[in-house]
Design a protein around this motif. Structure first.
Motif, mmCIF file in Angstrom:
data_model
loop_
_atom_site.group_PDB
_atom_site.id
_atom_site.type_symbol
_atom_site.label_atom_id
_atom_site.label_comp_id
_atom_site.label_asym_id
_atom_site.label_seq_id
_atom_site.Cartn_x
_atom_site.Cartn_y
_atom_site.Cartn_z
ATOM 1 N N GLN A 36 -26.957 -2.940 -75.486
ATOM 2 C CA GLN A 36 -27.178 -2.335 -74.176
ATOM 3 C C GLN A 36 -28.526 -2.697 -73.566
ATOM 4 O O GLN A 36 -28.783 -2.405 -72.402
ATOM 5 C CB GLN A 36 -27.082 -0.806 -74.287
ATOM 6 C CG GLN A 36 -25.734 -0.316 -74.770
ATOM 7 C CD GLN A 36 -24.619 -0.695 -73.824
ATOM 8 O OE1 GLN A 36 -24.711 -0.470 -72.627
ATOM 9 N NE2 GLN A 36 -23.568 -1.282 -74.363
ATOM 10 N N ALA A 37 -29.403 -3.319 -74.353
ATOM 11 C CA ALA A 37 -30.750 -3.633 -73.876
ATOM 12 C C ALA A 37 -30.728 -4.560 -72.666
ATOM 13 O O ALA A 37 -31.545 -4.425 -71.751
ATOM 14 C CB ALA A 37 -31.579 -4.239 -74.999
ATOM 15 N N GLY A 38 -29.790 -5.490 -72.639
ATOM 16 C CA GLY A 38 -29.698 -6.409 -71.508
ATOM 17 C C GLY A 38 -29.439 -5.705 -70.191
ATOM 18 O O GLY A 38 -29.913 -6.145 -69.139
ATOM 19 N N CYS A 39 -28.700 -4.607 -70.236
ATOM 20 C CA CYS A 39 -28.424 -3.833 -69.017
ATOM 21 C C CYS A 39 -29.704 -3.208 -68.458
ATOM 22 O O CYS A 39 -29.840 -3.036 -67.248
ATOM 23 C CB CYS A 39 -27.415 -2.733 -69.305
ATOM 24 S SG CYS A 39 -25.818 -3.324 -69.847
ATOM 25 N N ILE A 40 -30.618 -2.859 -69.347
ATOM 26 C CA ILE A 40 -31.879 -2.238 -68.928
ATOM 27 C C ILE A 40 -32.860 -3.306 -68.438
ATOM 28 O O ILE A 40 -33.550 -3.119 -67.443
ATOM 29 C CB ILE A 40 -32.490 -1.431 -70.082
ATOM 30 C CG1 ILE A 40 -31.562 -0.267 -70.433
ATOM 31 C CG2 ILE A 40 -33.888 -0.925 -69.721
ATOM 32 C CD1 ILE A 40 -31.915 0.454 -71.705
ATOM 33 N N ILE A 41 -32.893 -4.429 -69.133
ATOM 34 C CA ILE A 41 -33.830 -5.498 -68.783
ATOM 35 C C ILE A 41 -33.378 -6.232 -67.523
ATOM 36 O O ILE A 41 -34.174 -6.507 -66.632
ATOM 37 C CB ILE A 41 -33.986 -6.486 -69.961
ATOM 38 C CG1 ILE A 41 -34.565 -5.748 -71.172
ATOM 39 C CG2 ILE A 41 -34.858 -7.665 -69.565
ATOM 40 C CD1 ILE A 41 -34.494 -6.517 -72.470
ATOM 41 N N ILE B 188 -35.661 -4.122 -65.246
ATOM 42 C CA ILE B 188 -36.749 -3.353 -65.850
ATOM 43 C C ILE B 188 -37.956 -3.311 -64.906
ATOM 44 O O ILE B 188 -38.657 -2.308 -64.833
ATOM 45 C CB ILE B 188 -37.121 -3.880 -67.255
ATOM 46 C CG1 ILE B 188 -37.936 -2.820 -68.007
ATOM 47 C CG2 ILE B 188 -37.876 -5.195 -67.192
ATOM 48 C CD1 ILE B 188 -38.079 -3.090 -69.490
ATOM 49 N N LYS B 189 -38.163 -4.365 -64.152
ATOM 50 C CA LYS B 189 -39.248 -4.379 -63.163
ATOM 51 C C LYS B 189 -38.985 -3.324 -62.090
ATOM 52 O O LYS B 189 -39.880 -2.570 -61.701
ATOM 53 C CB LYS B 189 -39.361 -5.764 -62.535
ATOM 54 C CG LYS B 189 -40.486 -5.884 -61.538
ATOM 55 C CD LYS B 189 -40.562 -7.281 -60.957
ATOM 56 C CE LYS B 189 -41.683 -7.353 -59.928
ATOM 57 N NZ LYS B 189 -41.710 -8.631 -59.234
ATOM 58 N N GLU B 190 -37.733 -3.249 -61.624
ATOM 59 C CA GLU B 190 -37.360 -2.246 -60.631
ATOM 60 C C GLU B 190 -37.529 -0.827 -61.188
ATOM 61 O O GLU B 190 -38.052 0.058 -60.512
ATOM 62 C CB GLU B 190 -35.905 -2.463 -60.202
ATOM 63 C CG GLU B 190 -35.395 -1.443 -59.218
ATOM 64 C CD GLU B 190 -33.890 -1.579 -58.970
ATOM 65 O OE1 GLU B 190 -33.305 -0.581 -58.487
ATOM 66 O OE2 GLU B 190 -33.310 -2.632 -59.266
#
Length: 150
Positions: free
Chosen positions: A119-124, A131-133
């Motif tokens: 699921q990390a890709g969804c956050i990044i 992740i910047k947003e």
């Protein structure tokens, strides 16, 4: 003095009558890594606080005993309920900023959320845009660790 852990408490395997296992199909789950020293304030004397949270929000809230410096707090319910329980728990995390009655550091609170690597890709997001947003919208520092940081 701590009570002895029930059989299966570390694995989270509660029986059909266990109050710790109330997972329903479609429930969201939030896992936080919390300092062991604040786990007691979340659980409360004799489990009073955690029992109140479970009954008030009808959520599964688990804080298994762990010999290390941190424990995994698991909250399971529908998303709005999970966020309400999180809102109740965060003030307990503030206690880590205080030592002997004096404040240390800034007004920041360190909240460590455990996310499965799938699921990390969804956050990044693609190229780190998501992740910047999230950093800009929440005015917070977000870090992604691929391994446990010691």
């Amino acid at each position: 003095m701590k009570r002895e852990a029930e059989a299966g408490a570390m694995t989270g395997s509660g029986g059909p009558t266990s109050p710790h296992k109330r997972y329903r199909q479609g429930d969201d789950e939030l896992r936080l890594l919390i300092p062991s020293k604040v786990a007691g304030s979340i659980i409360g004397k004799g489990g009073q606080n955690i029992t109140k949270l479970r009954s008030q929000y009808k959520a599964s809230i688990i804080v298994p005993d762990c010999p290390g410096p941190e424990r995994v707090l698991t909250i399971s319910s529908d998303l709005p309920t999970v966020l309400q329980v999180l809102n109740e728990v965060v003030p307990n995390l503030e206690e880590t900023r205080f030592q002997n009655g004096s404040r240390h550091g800034s007004d920041e609170i360190d909240v460590r959320m455990l996310v499965h690597q799938s699921q990390a890709g969804c956050i990044i997001g693609k190229g780190g845009l998501k992740i910047k947003e999230l950093r800009e919208v929440s005015h917070s520092r977000l870090n992604n660790y691929s391994e446990l940081v010691k």
